[in-house]
Design a protein around this motif. Structure first.
Motif, PDB file in Angstrom:
ATOM      1  N   PHE A  45       1.101  -1.130  -0.272  1.00  0.00           N
ATOM      2  CA  PHE A  45       0.045   0.033  -0.072  1.00  0.00           C
ATOM      3  C   PHE A  45       1.059   1.073   0.205  1.00  0.00           C
ATOM      4  O   PHE A  45       0.938   2.193  -0.519  1.00  0.00           O
ATOM      5  CB  PHE A  45      -1.118   0.253   0.753  1.00  0.00           C
ATOM      6  CG  PHE A  45      -1.528   1.314   1.363  1.00  0.00           C
ATOM      7  CD1 PHE A  45      -3.020   1.667  -0.410  1.00  0.00           C
ATOM      8  CD2 PHE A  45      -1.377   2.148   1.604  1.00  0.00           C
ATOM      9  CE1 PHE A  45      -3.339   2.796   0.247  1.00  0.00           C
ATOM     10  CE2 PHE A  45      -1.808   3.176   2.411  1.00  0.00           C
ATOM     11  CZ  PHE A  45      -3.597   3.707   1.004  1.00  0.00           C
ATOM     12  N   SER A  48       2.465   1.697  -3.751  1.00  0.00           N
ATOM     13  CA  SER A  48       1.028   2.465  -4.654  1.00  0.00           C
ATOM     14  C   SER A  48       0.563   3.871  -4.136  1.00  0.00           C
ATOM     15  O   SER A  48       0.229   4.990  -4.853  1.00  0.00           O
ATOM     16  CB  SER A  48      -0.154   1.322  -4.925  1.00  0.00           C
ATOM     17  OG  SER A  48       0.163  -0.051  -3.495  1.00  0.00           O
ATOM     18  N   PHE A  49       0.669   3.967  -2.827  1.00  0.00           N
ATOM     19  CA  PHE A  49      -0.296   5.258  -2.162  1.00  0.00           C
ATOM     20  C   PHE A  49       0.918   6.503  -2.975  1.00  0.00           C
ATOM     21  O   PHE A  49       0.038   7.055  -3.665  1.00  0.00           O
ATOM     22  CB  PHE A  49      -0.788   5.391  -1.245  1.00  0.00           C
ATOM     23  CG  PHE A  49      -1.406   6.892  -0.415  1.00  0.00           C
ATOM     24  CD1 PHE A  49      -2.850   6.630  -1.452  1.00  0.00           C
ATOM     25  CD2 PHE A  49      -0.911   7.629   0.112  1.00  0.00           C
ATOM     26  CE1 PHE A  49      -3.229   7.347  -0.575  1.00  0.00           C
ATOM     27  CE2 PHE A  49      -1.699   8.463   0.183  1.00  0.00           C
ATOM     28  CZ  PHE A  49      -2.970   9.109  -0.530  1.00  0.00           C
ATOM     29  N   TYR A  52       1.241   6.764  -6.581  1.00  0.00           N
ATOM     30  CA  TYR A  52      -0.547   7.699  -6.991  1.00  0.00           C
ATOM     31  C   TYR A  52      -0.686   9.253  -6.400  1.00  0.00           C
ATOM     32  O   TYR A  52      -0.844  10.039  -6.992  1.00  0.00           O
ATOM     33  CB  TYR A  52      -2.075   7.168  -6.120  1.00  0.00           C
ATOM     34  CG  TYR A  52      -3.450   7.803  -5.973  1.00  0.00           C
ATOM     35  CD1 TYR A  52      -4.041   7.375  -6.788  1.00  0.00           C
ATOM     36  CD2 TYR A  52      -3.152   8.903  -5.582  1.00  0.00           C
ATOM     37  CE1 TYR A  52      -5.312   8.081  -7.446  1.00  0.00           C
ATOM     38  CE2 TYR A  52      -4.230  10.015  -5.831  1.00  0.00           C
ATOM     39  CZ  TYR A  52      -5.447   8.982  -6.727  1.00  0.00           C
ATOM     40  OH  TYR A  52      -6.965  10.050  -7.139  1.00  0.00           O
ATOM     41  N   HIS A 166      -7.674  13.336  -1.136  1.00  0.00           N
ATOM     42  CA  HIS A 166      -6.500  12.568  -2.065  1.00  0.00           C
ATOM     43  C   HIS A 166      -7.056  12.345  -3.840  1.00  0.00           C
ATOM     44  O   HIS A 166      -8.054  11.929  -3.992  1.00  0.00           O
ATOM     45  CB  HIS A 166      -7.817  10.796  -1.631  1.00  0.00           C
ATOM     46  CG  HIS A 166      -7.166  10.704  -0.077  1.00  0.00           C
ATOM     47  ND1 HIS A 166      -8.085  11.545   0.615  1.00  0.00           N
ATOM     48  CD2 HIS A 166      -6.878   9.682   0.384  1.00  0.00           C
ATOM     49  CE1 HIS A 166      -8.660  11.131   1.784  1.00  0.00           C
ATOM     50  NE2 HIS A 166      -7.634  10.291   2.395  1.00  0.00           N
ATOM     51  N   PHE A 186      -7.259   8.332   6.752  1.00  0.00           N
ATOM     52  CA  PHE A 186      -8.197   7.193   5.293  1.00  0.00           C
ATOM     53  C   PHE A 186      -9.542   6.521   6.775  1.00  0.00           C
ATOM     54  O   PHE A 186      -9.656   5.640   6.134  1.00  0.00           O
ATOM     55  CB  PHE A 186      -7.481   5.846   5.311  1.00  0.00           C
ATOM     56  CG  PHE A 186      -6.041   5.851   4.468  1.00  0.00           C
ATOM     57  CD1 PHE A 186      -6.412   7.109   3.307  1.00  0.00           C
ATOM     58  CD2 PHE A 186      -4.850   6.055   4.847  1.00  0.00           C
ATOM     59  CE1 PHE A 186      -4.786   7.205   2.869  1.00  0.00           C
ATOM     60  CE2 PHE A 186      -3.859   6.177   3.954  1.00  0.00           C
ATOM     61  CZ  PHE A 186      -3.820   6.740   2.887  1.00  0.00           C
ATOM     62  N   LEU A 192     -10.988   8.925   0.465  1.00  0.00           N
ATOM     63  CA  LEU A 192     -10.231   6.657   0.353  1.00  0.00           C
ATOM     64  C   LEU A 192     -10.319   6.332   1.468  1.00  0.00           C
ATOM     65  O   LEU A 192      -9.876   7.332   2.719  1.00  0.00           O
ATOM     66  CB  LEU A 192      -8.675   6.727  -0.018  1.00  0.00           C
ATOM     67  CG  LEU A 192      -8.276   5.335   0.205  1.00  0.00           C
ATOM     68  CD1 LEU A 192      -8.636   4.465  -1.105  1.00  0.00           C
ATOM     69  CD2 LEU A 192      -6.769   5.617  -0.715  1.00  0.00           C
ATOM     70  N   LEU A 243      -7.390  -0.693   2.166  1.00  0.00           N
ATOM     71  CA  LEU A 243      -6.658   0.367   1.160  1.00  0.00           C
ATOM     72  C   LEU A 243      -6.289  -0.370  -0.268  1.00  0.00           C
ATOM     73  O   LEU A 243      -6.854   0.459  -1.271  1.00  0.00           O
ATOM     74  CB  LEU A 243      -5.730   1.079   2.292  1.00  0.00           C
ATOM     75  CG  LEU A 243      -6.731   1.819   2.980  1.00  0.00           C
ATOM     76  CD1 LEU A 243      -5.417   1.891   4.350  1.00  0.00           C
ATOM     77  CD2 LEU A 243      -8.043   2.947   2.842  1.00  0.00           C
ATOM     78  N   ASN A 244      -5.792  -1.574  -0.240  1.00  0.00           N
ATOM     79  CA  ASN A 244      -4.691  -2.041  -1.300  1.00  0.00           C
ATOM     80  C   ASN A 244      -6.018  -2.054  -2.106  1.00  0.00           C
ATOM     81  O   ASN A 244      -6.504  -2.480  -3.735  1.00  0.00           O
ATOM     82  CB  ASN A 244      -4.354  -2.909  -1.253  1.00  0.00           C
ATOM     83  CG  ASN A 244      -3.188  -2.996  -0.499  1.00  0.00           C
ATOM     84  OD1 ASN A 244      -2.144  -1.882  -1.516  1.00  0.00           O
ATOM     85  ND2 ASN A 244      -2.324  -3.327   0.120  1.00  0.00           N
ATOM     86  N   LEU A 247      -7.991   1.264  -3.306  1.00  0.00           N
ATOM     87  CA  LEU A 247      -7.014   2.632  -4.003  1.00  0.00           C
ATOM     88  C   LEU A 247      -7.493   2.307  -5.667  1.00  0.00           C
ATOM     89  O   LEU A 247      -7.924   3.295  -6.355  1.00  0.00           O
ATOM     90  CB  LEU A 247      -5.584   2.858  -3.845  1.00  0.00           C
ATOM     91  CG  LEU A 247      -4.473   3.359  -4.611  1.00  0.00           C
ATOM     92  CD1 LEU A 247      -5.113   4.914  -4.044  1.00  0.00           C
ATOM     93  CD2 LEU A 247      -3.278   2.989  -3.911  1.00  0.00           C
ATOM     94  N   LEU A 250     -10.706   5.231  -5.656  1.00  0.00           N
ATOM     95  CA  LEU A 250     -10.019   6.423  -5.997  1.00  0.00           C
ATOM     96  C   LEU A 250     -11.073   6.856  -6.848  1.00  0.00           C
ATOM     97  O   LEU A 250     -11.724   7.874  -6.585  1.00  0.00           O
ATOM     98  CB  LEU A 250      -9.364   6.636  -5.638  1.00  0.00           C
ATOM     99  CG  LEU A 250      -9.226   7.787  -4.912  1.00  0.00           C
ATOM    100  CD1 LEU A 250      -9.800   8.370  -3.458  1.00  0.00           C
ATOM    101  CD2 LEU A 250      -7.799   8.193  -4.305  1.00  0.00           C
TER     102      LEU A 250
END
Ligand SMILES: *Cc1c(COP(=O)(O)O)cnc(C)c1O
Length: 368
Positions: A45, A48-49, A52, A166, A186, A192, A243-244, A247, A250
């Motif tokens: 996460f 990836s975040f 993002y 986000h 979060f 998100l 969250l994975n 996301l 989003l």
């Protein structure tokens, strides 16, 4: 008599139901791995975040308030330092400053965008000022060009509180990538949201990584030694797994929020109602659709009668709250902030709202 369509202020039900199977299998995987804290899902996460947010790194923490606290610590903000922030925010922004024994210095907001006013910041910078916190209020990005210029000119740190933003952008650049640190929450109702509490700090300078990781984990550094006092701000793997799953959705959720906000702006034509505008270079993700009414009490009573959900963000500005009263340095008032917080009402806005519900909100507001 025909029954009036009721519109809830907010609902997570539809989203939770749609994602339930996928979330359960992600959680099952965590159970099989049994790496419940700081595990594989968390590392994934963070990667990836960060990507993002168009930033190099993300460090997952237990909630958004912790994110602001660890960011301030990493930037060496301490007792006696002043940190400039808008009073038009959720109190957690100021809370993290106070936890460090630093002093919050409240600024007013711009009358159109309701985000921190760069001109008022410049008036409040002193030789004790160490940082500015830019809060992207209701998902609407601050004037990042002007804020970066101020940070550069006075050699102070710029931190973003992006807990409501986000995916929003300024000059086609994502929020979270502007300052030395950006803080995200979060909390379930954010754009998100996890299924519990969670947060993250996003940053570009690799020199902060070891310190941030230690602060999050009781002060334990990469060598397993404790050189300073941290705390337990770890995010659990279950939240990271949720969250994975969320996301990748989003952007489409944000797009729905933008469509609903446009629908409101194009169709509400009641002169008693005003809303937040975005700067020409800013793209908001509409965490909330907040309006300023001629009289908040009148509008709330009317919405109640019509079955339209609403909320207050917030009932008072931070400098007006009892907990912060003694900390307010300047006796000067913040007229634009005080006007907003005496008249604001948040209308329903969430991605799963139907066209019928949006039309009903418009109809009710126009008849007010
Ligand atoms: C939600 C929020 C926070 C705090 O996040 P938590 O996860 O609730 O600790 C901080 N700042 C702003 C602007 C927020 O909206």
């Amino acid at each position: 008599m025909q029954l009036k369509t009721k519109v809830p202020f907010f609902s997570l039900q539809e989203q939770s139901t749609a994602l339930k199977a996928e979330v359960l299998s992600a959680i099952e995987k965590v159970i099989e791995q049994s790496d419940y804290v700081l595990g594989k899902d968390l590392v994934q996460f963070e990667k990836s975040f960060a990507s993002y947010c168009e930033s190099a790194y993300a460090l997952a923490v237990s909630n958004g308030t912790a994110a602001i606290y660890v960011a301030l610590r990493a930037l060496n903000i301490k007792e006696g330092d002043e940190v400039i922030l808008p009073s038009a925010t959720f109190s957690a922004t100021a809370l993290a400053i106070c936890q460090l024994g630093a002093t919050p210095v409240f600024c007013d907001i711009d009358a159109r965008t309701w985000t921190i006013d760069p001109a008022d910041i410049e008036k409040k910078i002193s030789n004790k000022t160490k940082a500015i916190i830019a809060v992207h209020l209701y998902g609407n990005p601050c004037r990042m060009d002007a804020l970066l210029e101020l940070a550069e000119k006075y050699k102070i740190e710029l931190i973003e509180d992006a807990a409501q933003a986000h995916g929003s952008s300024f000059n086609k650049q994502k929020v979270g990538s502007f300052g030395s640190m950006a803080c995200f929450s979060f909390y379930p109702s954010k754009n998100l949201g996890s299924m519990g509490d969670a947060g993250a700090v996003v940053y570009n300078n690799p020199n902060y990584t070891e310190f941030l990781a230690a602060i999050r984990n009781c002060g334990k550094n990469f060598k397993g030694e404790h050189e300073f006092l941290g705390f337990n701000y770890r995010m659990t793997s279950f939240q990271a797994a949720v969250l994975n799953v969320k996301l990748p959705h989003l952007d489409s959720w944000n797009k729905r929020r933008q469509e609903i906000a446009s629908f409101y702006k194009n169709n509400i034509n009641n002169p008693k109602i005003e809303w937040q505008e975005s700067h020409d270079s800013a793209v908001s993700v509409y965490h909330l659709f907040v309006v300023k009414a001629d009289s908040r009490e009148k509008l709330m009573a009317y919405l109640e009668e019509e079955g339209i959900g609403y909320s207050l963000h917030y009932k008072e500005a931070v400098h007006q709250q009892a907990a912060y009263k003694d900390l307010v340095l300047s006796t000067a008032s913040l007229p634009i902030t005080e006007d907003l917080f005496s008249r604001c009402v948040s209308l329903p806005l969430f991605p799963e709202m139907t066209l019928e519900q949006c039309q009903r909100v418009v109809e009710v507001i126009n008849a007010y």
